[in-house]
Design a protein around this motif. Structure first.
Motif, PDB file in Angstrom:
ATOM      1  N   ARG A 193       0.949  -1.189   0.013  1.00  0.00           N
ATOM      2  CA  ARG A 193      -0.066   0.083   0.064  1.00  0.00           C
ATOM      3  C   ARG A 193       0.837   1.074  -0.103  1.00  0.00           C
ATOM      4  O   ARG A 193       0.610   2.137  -0.826  1.00  0.00           O
ATOM      5  CB  ARG A 193      -0.995  -0.012   1.249  1.00  0.00           C
ATOM      6  CG  ARG A 193      -1.984   1.071   1.204  1.00  0.00           C
ATOM      7  CD  ARG A 193      -2.764   1.239   2.333  1.00  0.00           C
ATOM      8  NE  ARG A 193      -3.554  -0.172   2.724  1.00  0.00           N
ATOM      9  CZ  ARG A 193      -3.582  -0.352   4.018  1.00  0.00           C
ATOM     10  NH1 ARG A 193      -3.621   0.719   4.927  1.00  0.00           N
ATOM     11  NH2 ARG A 193      -4.218  -1.581   4.333  1.00  0.00           N
ATOM     12  N   SER A 194       1.899   1.221   0.805  1.00  0.00           N
ATOM     13  CA  SER A 194       2.738   2.424   0.862  1.00  0.00           C
ATOM     14  C   SER A 194       3.286   2.776  -0.466  1.00  0.00           C
ATOM     15  O   SER A 194       3.605   3.900  -0.976  1.00  0.00           O
ATOM     16  CB  SER A 194       3.994   2.310   1.869  1.00  0.00           C
ATOM     17  OG  SER A 194       3.345   2.138   3.162  1.00  0.00           O
ATOM     18  N   LYS A 195       4.014   1.654  -1.181  1.00  0.00           N
ATOM     19  CA  LYS A 195       4.379   1.680  -2.493  1.00  0.00           C
ATOM     20  C   LYS A 195       3.416   2.309  -3.679  1.00  0.00           C
ATOM     21  O   LYS A 195       3.612   3.139  -4.326  1.00  0.00           O
ATOM     22  CB  LYS A 195       5.091   0.511  -3.058  1.00  0.00           C
ATOM     23  CG  LYS A 195       6.064   0.010  -2.297  1.00  0.00           C
ATOM     24  CD  LYS A 195       6.582  -1.498  -2.705  1.00  0.00           C
ATOM     25  CE  LYS A 195       7.787  -2.179  -1.786  1.00  0.00           C
ATOM     26  NZ  LYS A 195       7.864  -3.499  -2.007  1.00  0.00           N
ATOM     27  N   ALA A 196       2.165   1.961  -3.271  1.00  0.00           N
ATOM     28  CA  ALA A 196       1.166   2.218  -4.288  1.00  0.00           C
ATOM     29  C   ALA A 196       1.015   3.650  -4.170  1.00  0.00           C
ATOM     30  O   ALA A 196       0.752   4.628  -4.769  1.00  0.00           O
ATOM     31  CB  ALA A 196      -0.044   1.527  -4.116  1.00  0.00           C
ATOM     32  N   PHE A 197       0.988   4.202  -2.667  1.00  0.00           N
ATOM     33  CA  PHE A 197       0.512   5.520  -2.231  1.00  0.00           C
ATOM     34  C   PHE A 197       1.880   6.428  -2.705  1.00  0.00           C
ATOM     35  O   PHE A 197       1.473   7.778  -2.924  1.00  0.00           O
ATOM     36  CB  PHE A 197       0.129   5.625  -0.712  1.00  0.00           C
ATOM     37  CG  PHE A 197      -0.934   5.209  -0.356  1.00  0.00           C
ATOM     38  CD1 PHE A 197      -2.124   4.841  -1.359  1.00  0.00           C
ATOM     39  CD2 PHE A 197      -1.679   5.316   1.017  1.00  0.00           C
ATOM     40  CE1 PHE A 197      -3.307   4.318  -0.954  1.00  0.00           C
ATOM     41  CE2 PHE A 197      -2.712   4.659   1.158  1.00  0.00           C
ATOM     42  CZ  PHE A 197      -3.794   4.507   0.298  1.00  0.00           C
ATOM     43  N   ALA A 198       2.999   6.192  -2.628  1.00  0.00           N
ATOM     44  CA  ALA A 198       4.128   6.528  -2.956  1.00  0.00           C
ATOM     45  C   ALA A 198       4.097   7.104  -4.629  1.00  0.00           C
ATOM     46  O   ALA A 198       4.545   8.229  -4.814  1.00  0.00           O
ATOM     47  CB  ALA A 198       5.309   6.143  -2.870  1.00  0.00           C
TER      48      ALA A 198
END
Length: 164
Positions: A143-148
């Motif tokens: 999720r963090s990678k997608a939000f980045a």
């Protein structure tokens, strides 16, 4: 594997039928929230999730191995639902591994909640490498990678769920 969702609050219990055909059931927002928690366990690879209300209702929360995970806004709800993982529902080794890396998760979650998604992804990836069976670490890393790559329009640290 099953997921267990536990929420605390008022509900209605009823029995319908007669003779040899009785059926009991429960209804209410509390029941609906517990069912949503059960479904959310899959997102985090968790065995059991408690709501923040349930954690607050515990007479002695220190007797349980709990790990705060996230705050989500369920579809159709206006108030965030605090998610707390009940580590006592995991096997001994996984529980011990998650407890040993609790500080790592807290650091990663702090970056995530502040919207520092690249940093959070790195920290969650490191945690997932240390504890490969930690589904929450893997889920937050993804999720963090997608939000980045595509940050949420407005971020307050609460994930808005799109499905029930």
């Amino acid at each position: 594997r099953i997921g267990i969702g536990i929420h605390t609050g008022p509900l209605m219990l009823g029995t319908i039928g007669g003779g040899d055909q009785l059926d009991s059931g429960v209804v209410g927002d509390t029941v609906n929230t517990a069912a949503r928690l059960e479904g959310i366990t899959k997102m985090y690879g968790a065995t059991a999730l408690l709501s923040g209300a349930t954690m607050q209702a515990l007479s002695d929360p220190a007797r349980r191995n709990l790990r705060p995970l996230d705050a989500v806004k369920a579809k159709g709800k206006s108030e965030p639902l605090v998610l707390v993982e009940l580590l006592d529902a995991d096997g001994k080794q996984l529980r011990d591994d998650k407890l040993a890396h609790r500080g790592d998760l807290e650091s990663a979650l702090a970056a995530y909640r502040k919207g520092r998604f690249d940093e959070a992804a790195t920290l969650f990836d490191a945690l997932a490498a240390e504890v490969p069976a930690d589904g929450a670490a893997r889920a937050f890393a993804e999720r963090s990678k997608a939000f980045a790559q595509a940050p949420p329009a407005s971020w307050d640290g609460v994930l808005a769920l799109q499905t029930k």
